[in-house]
Design an enzyme around this catalytic site. Structure first.
Site, PDB file in Angstrom:
ATOM      1  N   HIS A   1      -2.086  -5.332   1.485  1.00 28.92           N
ATOM      2  CA  HIS A   1      -3.317  -6.088   1.246  1.00 28.92           C
ATOM      3  C   HIS A   1      -2.905  -7.508   0.914  1.00 28.92           C
ATOM      4  O   HIS A   1      -1.908  -7.724   0.218  1.00 28.92           O
ATOM      5  CB  HIS A   1      -4.099  -5.521   0.048  1.00 28.92           C
ATOM      6  CG  HIS A   1      -5.143  -6.471  -0.454  1.00 28.92           C
ATOM      7  ND1 HIS A   1      -6.391  -6.581   0.118  1.00 28.92           N
ATOM      8  CD2 HIS A   1      -5.112  -7.412  -1.445  1.00 28.92           C
ATOM      9  CE1 HIS A   1      -7.084  -7.518  -0.502  1.00 28.92           C
ATOM     10  NE2 HIS A   1      -6.332  -8.043  -1.452  1.00 28.92           N
TER      11      HIS A   1
ATOM     12  N   TYR B   1     -12.580  -3.112  -3.239  1.00 27.49           N
ATOM     13  CA  TYR B   1     -13.104  -3.011  -1.872  1.00 27.49           C
ATOM     14  C   TYR B   1     -14.631  -2.890  -1.885  1.00 27.49           C
ATOM     15  O   TYR B   1     -15.202  -2.143  -1.091  1.00 27.49           O
ATOM     16  CB  TYR B   1     -12.471  -1.808  -1.163  1.00 27.49           C
ATOM     17  CG  TYR B   1     -11.044  -2.035  -0.686  1.00 27.49           C
ATOM     18  CD1 TYR B   1     -10.648  -3.233  -0.085  1.00 27.49           C
ATOM     19  CD2 TYR B   1     -10.091  -1.033  -0.803  1.00 27.49           C
ATOM     20  CE1 TYR B   1      -9.350  -3.428   0.358  1.00 27.49           C
ATOM     21  CE2 TYR B   1      -8.782  -1.219  -0.350  1.00 27.49           C
ATOM     22  CZ  TYR B   1      -8.422  -2.420   0.236  1.00 27.49           C
ATOM     23  OH  TYR B   1      -7.135  -2.612   0.697  1.00 27.49           O
TER      24      TYR B   1
ATOM     25  N   ASN C   1      -2.199   0.177   6.712  1.00 31.19           N
ATOM     26  CA  ASN C   1      -1.694  -1.054   7.319  1.00 31.19           C
ATOM     27  C   ASN C   1      -0.800  -1.886   6.380  1.00 31.19           C
ATOM     28  O   ASN C   1      -0.802  -3.108   6.419  1.00 31.19           O
ATOM     29  CB  ASN C   1      -2.847  -1.875   7.896  1.00 31.19           C
ATOM     30  CG  ASN C   1      -3.904  -2.193   6.863  1.00 31.19           C
ATOM     31  OD1 ASN C   1      -3.717  -1.878   5.683  1.00 31.19           O
ATOM     32  ND2 ASN C   1      -4.986  -2.811   7.274  1.00 31.19           N
TER      33      ASN C   1
ATOM     34  N   GLU D   1      -8.796 -11.606  -7.657  1.00 30.39           N
ATOM     35  CA  GLU D   1      -7.979 -10.399  -7.457  1.00 30.39           C
ATOM     36  C   GLU D   1      -6.743 -10.410  -8.357  1.00 30.39           C
ATOM     37  O   GLU D   1      -6.338  -9.360  -8.872  1.00 30.39           O
ATOM     38  CB  GLU D   1      -7.587 -10.277  -5.980  1.00 30.39           C
ATOM     39  CG  GLU D   1      -8.799  -9.995  -5.089  1.00 30.39           C
ATOM     40  CD  GLU D   1      -8.461  -9.872  -3.619  1.00 30.39           C
ATOM     41  OE1 GLU D   1      -7.321 -10.153  -3.211  1.00 30.39           O
ATOM     42  OE2 GLU D   1      -9.372  -9.471  -2.856  1.00 30.39           O
TER      43      GLU D   1
ATOM     44  N   LYS E   1       0.833  -1.204   0.000  1.00 26.24           N
ATOM     45  CA  LYS E   1       0.000   0.000   0.000  1.00 26.24           C
ATOM     46  C   LYS E   1       0.873   1.261   0.000  1.00 26.24           C
ATOM     47  O   LYS E   1       2.078   1.208   0.309  1.00 26.24           O
ATOM     48  CB  LYS E   1      -0.915  -0.030   1.231  1.00 26.24           C
ATOM     49  CG  LYS E   1      -1.929  -1.176   1.228  1.00 26.24           C
ATOM     50  CD  LYS E   1      -2.882  -1.062   2.421  1.00 26.24           C
ATOM     51  CE  LYS E   1      -3.946  -2.147   2.375  1.00 26.24           C
ATOM     52  NZ  LYS E   1      -4.998  -1.930   3.392  1.00 26.24           N
TER      53      LYS E   1
HETATM   54  P1  IDP Z   1      -8.034  -6.812   5.440  1.00 28.72           P
HETATM   55  O1  IDP Z   1      -7.183  -5.816   4.681  1.00 28.72           O
HETATM   56  O2  IDP Z   1      -7.375  -7.254   6.725  1.00 28.72           O
HETATM   57  O3  IDP Z   1      -8.508  -7.972   4.599  1.00 28.72           O
HETATM   58  P2  IDP Z   1     -10.713  -5.633   5.199  1.00 28.72           P
HETATM   59  O4  IDP Z   1     -11.809  -5.752   6.215  1.00 28.72           O
HETATM   60  O5  IDP Z   1     -10.877  -6.385   3.914  1.00 28.72           O
HETATM   61  O6  IDP Z   1      -9.348  -6.031   5.941  1.00 28.72           O
HETATM   62  O7  IDP Z   1     -10.535  -4.089   4.909  1.00 28.72           O
HETATM   63  C1  IDP Z   1      -9.780  -3.641   3.806  1.00 28.72           C
HETATM   64  C2  IDP Z   1      -8.976  -2.435   4.229  1.00 28.72           C
HETATM   65  O8  IDP Z   1      -9.863  -1.369   4.608  1.00 28.72           O
HETATM   66  C3  IDP Z   1      -8.099  -2.643   5.465  1.00 28.72           C
HETATM   67  O9  IDP Z   1      -6.880  -3.277   5.168  1.00 28.72           O
HETATM   68  C4  IDP Z   1      -7.920  -1.218   5.947  1.00 28.72           C
HETATM   69  O10 IDP Z   1      -6.938  -0.527   5.181  1.00 28.72           O
HETATM   70  C5  IDP Z   1      -9.288  -0.609   5.662  1.00 28.72           C
HETATM   71  N1  IDP Z   1     -10.169  -0.679   6.828  1.00 28.72           N
HETATM   72  C6  IDP Z   1     -10.852  -1.773   7.287  1.00 28.72           C
HETATM   73  N2  IDP Z   1     -11.579  -1.469   8.389  1.00 28.72           N
HETATM   74  C7  IDP Z   1     -11.334  -0.158   8.632  1.00 28.72           C
HETATM   75  C8  IDP Z   1     -11.801   0.765   9.647  1.00 28.72           C
HETATM   76  O11 IDP Z   1     -12.580   0.432  10.544  1.00 28.72           O
HETATM   77  N3  IDP Z   1     -11.328   2.061   9.562  1.00 28.72           N
HETATM   78  C9  IDP Z   1     -10.472   2.460   8.586  1.00 28.72           C
HETATM   79  N4  IDP Z   1     -10.023   1.638   7.617  1.00 28.72           N
HETATM   80  C10 IDP Z   1     -10.437   0.341   7.642  1.00 28.72           C
HETATM   81 MG    MG Z   2      -9.839  -7.945   2.991  1.00 33.03          MG
END
Ligand code: IDP
Ligand code: MG
Length: 153
Positions: free
Chosen positions: A115, A49, A112, A126, A9
């Site tokens: 992905h 997303y 974070n 994907e 990212k």
């Molecule tokens: P993942 O990346 O661990 O699979 P997902 O639920 O698929 O998690 O969410 C995709 C991305 O959306 C996350 O990696 C993060 O960058 C963002 N995200 C998820 N939940 C939140 C939140 O509550 N606040 C802000 N960003 C979030």
């Molecule tokens: Mg995810």
């Protein structure tokens, strides 16, 4: 062997952590079968997303994902999807276990670092989203005989 999609990212690109994160996958013994730098767009993020489009943080998630180019990677190995998810750690980096990529390199629930596809089925979808067939390579690492035992792959 399985293949999975990893995205480095903008938080990784901007912070100069690309090499460190790629190195973790290489050291683990995963094969980097495809890799390129691209700029994400509104449209591709709405597709990638789609499960989050109604969430209040979606606009800021999109901004963060478009803040710089990203690196998309096809990572290959036996059970690569679950192995890479385990290496990635929990979504919120503040609770991600130390030793995971998010646990070691980030303080954020959004910025974070990586992905990683969450299932074999989604990995296939994907990878097709980001790579043409001729951008994924089937080469044999010199170390392959030391990476797996006989009959393991
Ligand atoms: P993942 O990346 O661990 O699979 P997902 O639920 O698929 O998690 O969410 C995709 C991305 O959306 C996350 O990696 C993060 O960058 C963002 N995200 C998820 N939940 C939140 C939140 O509550 N606040 C802000 N960003 C979030
Ligand atoms: Mg995810």
């Amino acid at each position: 062997m399985e293949q999975t999609l990893v995205i480095l990212k903008p938080s990784t690109v901007i912070r100069g952590l690309m090499g460190e994160v790629i190195n973790r996958f290489e050291k683990k013994g995963l094969i980097i079968a495809g890799m390129k730098m691209i700029q994400l767009t509104d449209d591709i993020l709405a597709e990638h997303y789609f499960h989050l489009v109604d969430r209040p943080f979606f606009p800021s998630l999109k901004r963060s994902m478009m803040a710089s180019p990203v690196v998309v990677m096809c990572v290959r190995g036996v059970e690569a999807v679950s192995v890479v998810r385990a290496m990635t750690g929990a979504t919120n980096s503040r609770v991600a276990a130390p030793g995971t990529i998010r646990g070691d390199y980030s303080m954020s629930g959004q910025q974070n670092i990586v992905h990683a596809s969450d299932s074999v089925e989604n990995a296939e979808i994907e990878l097709k989203r980001f790579f043409r067939d001729d951008e994924i390579f089937d080469y044999k690492p010199a170390t392959i005989d030391a990476l797996y035992g006989e009959g393991e792959c």
